[in-house]
Motif scaffolding. Sequence first.
Motif, mmCIF file in Angstrom:
data_model
loop_
_atom_site.group_PDB
_atom_site.id
_atom_site.type_symbol
_atom_site.label_atom_id
_atom_site.label_comp_id
_atom_site.label_asym_id
_atom_site.label_seq_id
_atom_site.Cartn_x
_atom_site.Cartn_y
_atom_site.Cartn_z
ATOM 1 N N TYR A 66 0.853 -1.196 0.000
ATOM 2 C CA TYR A 66 0.000 0.000 0.000
ATOM 3 C C TYR A 66 0.888 1.246 0.000
ATOM 4 C CZ TYR A 66 -2.968 3.741 1.694
ATOM 5 O OH TYR A 66 -3.609 4.948 1.828
ATOM 6 N N ALA A 67 0.713 2.117 -0.978
ATOM 7 C CA ALA A 67 1.465 3.378 -1.040
ATOM 8 C C ALA A 67 0.791 4.361 -0.091
ATOM 9 C CB ALA A 67 1.483 3.912 -2.475
ATOM 10 N N SER A 68 1.377 4.525 1.099
ATOM 11 C CA SER A 68 0.646 5.234 2.154
ATOM 12 C C SER A 68 0.565 6.739 1.915
ATOM 13 C CB SER A 68 1.230 4.913 3.533
ATOM 14 O OG SER A 68 2.496 5.492 3.700
ATOM 15 N N GLY A 212 3.683 6.034 -13.415
ATOM 16 C CA GLY A 212 2.697 7.122 -13.470
ATOM 17 C C GLY A 212 1.517 6.831 -12.571
ATOM 18 N N SER A 213 0.490 7.658 -12.677
ATOM 19 C CA SER A 213 -0.639 7.547 -11.768
ATOM 20 C C SER A 213 -1.939 7.709 -12.547
ATOM 21 C CB SER A 213 -0.517 8.643 -10.711
ATOM 22 O OG SER A 213 -1.050 8.226 -9.492
ATOM 23 N N GLN A 214 -3.008 7.132 -12.021
ATOM 24 C CA GLN A 214 -4.328 7.188 -12.683
ATOM 25 C C GLN A 214 -4.198 6.667 -14.128
ATOM 26 O OE1 GLN A 214 -7.128 7.293 -11.411
ATOM 27 N NE2 GLN A 214 -8.654 8.163 -12.723
ATOM 28 N N GLY A 249 5.552 -0.889 -9.178
ATOM 29 C CA GLY A 249 4.955 0.391 -8.819
ATOM 30 C C GLY A 249 3.439 0.391 -8.784
ATOM 31 N N GLY A 250 2.886 1.587 -8.600
ATOM 32 C CA GLY A 250 1.431 1.731 -8.504
ATOM 33 C C GLY A 250 0.898 2.476 -9.706
ATOM 34 N N GLY A 251 -0.225 3.158 -9.517
ATOM 35 C CA GLY A 251 -0.740 4.001 -10.588
ATOM 36 C C GLY A 251 -2.035 3.533 -11.212
ATOM 37 N N PHE A 252 -2.706 2.554 -10.597
ATOM 38 C CA PHE A 252 -3.923 2.003 -11.192
ATOM 39 C C PHE A 252 -5.080 3.003 -11.072
ATOM 40 C CE2 PHE A 252 -1.202 -1.193 -9.294
ATOM 41 C CZ PHE A 252 -0.833 -1.906 -10.428
ATOM 42 N N GLY A 253 -5.804 3.176 -12.164
ATOM 43 C CA GLY A 253 -6.841 4.202 -12.235
ATOM 44 C C GLY A 253 -8.075 3.906 -11.385
ATOM 45 N N PRO A 294 -0.040 -0.013 -5.172
ATOM 46 C CA PRO A 294 -1.206 0.847 -5.359
ATOM 47 C C PRO A 294 -1.479 1.744 -4.141
ATOM 48 C CG PRO A 294 -1.889 -1.390 -4.821
ATOM 49 C CD PRO A 294 -0.389 -1.419 -4.949
ATOM 50 N N GLY A 295 -1.824 2.981 -4.401
ATOM 51 C CA GLY A 295 -2.215 3.903 -3.329
ATOM 52 C C GLY A 295 -3.640 4.373 -3.576
ATOM 53 N N ARG A 296 -3.791 5.160 -4.645
ATOM 54 C CA ARG A 296 -5.083 5.746 -4.998
ATOM 55 C C ARG A 296 -6.180 4.688 -5.109
ATOM 56 N NH1 ARG A 296 -5.310 10.394 -8.086
ATOM 57 N NH2 ARG A 296 -3.199 9.939 -8.783
#
Length: 434
Positions: A66-68, A212-214, A249-253, A294-296
């Motif tokens: 979890y990206a806090s 990246g993100s989203q 990494g994270g960044g899932f929409g 993932p964070g968002r």
Amino acid sequence: MVNLYTPCLSINEKGYLAISGCDAVELARQYGTPLYVMSEDEIRRVCRSYVESFQNFYGGNGRPIYASKAFSCKEMCRIVTSEGLDVEVVSGGELYTALEAGVSGKHIHFQGNNKSCSELAFAVDSAVGNIVVDNLQELRRLDRIAGEKGAVQPVSLRVKPGIDAHTHEFIRTGQVDSKFGLDLASGEAFQAAKLAVQAEHLRLIGLHCHIGSQIMEKEPFVHAAEVMLGLLRQIKEELGLELDHLNLGGGFGIHYKETDDFIPYNEYMEAVSAKIHEKCAAFGLKLPQIYIEPGRSIAGEAGITLYTVGAIKEIPGVRNYVSIDGGMFENPRYALYQADYTCLLANKASQPADYIATIAGKCCESGDLIQEHTPVQRPEEGDILAVLSTGAYNYSMSSNYNRNLRPPCVMVREGQSRVVIKGETYQDLIRNDM
Ligand code: LLP
């Protein structure tokens, strides 16, 4: 009527918005506004879907982290770790929060492009299981700090794979111009791996990238996996070290609007896993443990923010300002990024959204808006406005601008609510004033 795109949201028998079975209007009455509300049910549902996709598509060989930065508080750290996730931190403050929540150092991954000496020392002292080294200076600095403490610190390397996930081509463009990570194309990342292998007080365990993100598609992630496996192969062939840890990494929409269209999370894992199997077989590599960050997507749709509507200014031919008791101090994302949000009146949730409003915050700043020209139900003073998908990067990016108080955060689960972050008081504001 607004489409409630998140499973924890519904409209109850009174026609009011409900989250995890709690009436939003009642929450606003009980705890006051502005109020952050987070659904524990939704957070756990998404965590489980990530864990299951690791099981189903990769034999459980790895785990989500979890990206806090998306939403950091002690209770959030406890919830995600109880679902089997690790925690990523990017500052001494996030590290402290995770440790105070009882997360063990070995389940913490420490990121950041310019960690200070004291942050690195804190991480080494806390037996953090993975410090993700961003650059060559940090590599040397950390080797020295670990040496002074007589430790051997596990590290991975943040690599710039040269993928820009936000262009349709998603290849080799802007990412070279990034403050994060070690450049792959110029050989800098390989150079860092070599130095890490030689460093007496570091143990190189893996590689990391974040593109990246989203991000709405799966192809950029699949491409990143492929590129990173190329580096794993080079490290094996030239340095004789087969790394077992690959963090993509994270960044899932997520949904901010009903029309946001992203692929289901398990499809990322399915596609990435297929590519990793294919490439490992071709390169003669054993399958690495895979991590994602993932964070968002864990916190975002789980959160809503509730406000009380105050002044309404209808400027004919211009716009209708609907003022709320919050603003950029508790959600700066519209002011910063013109971010999309879905707004509705919680106490009129079943009525048609046929009024076009600009939602204005209370800060002394014209740009303090939450959304412009957005459809809502016909507003009156005292209505409760709900903004959806505010669980990520809202509380975590809040401030005390204009000496406004950060609102409390309430966690809801199966019809029950509890405060997990207390609202600030005026005394809190002057606590450090001399
Ligand atoms: N891992 C790394 C190394 C990251 O830099 C980030 C986000 C994540 C994971 C988590 O990404 P997510 O799954 O949350 O997209 N404040 C901005 C978002 C900044 C994201 C920065 N890094 C916003 O409000 O949209």
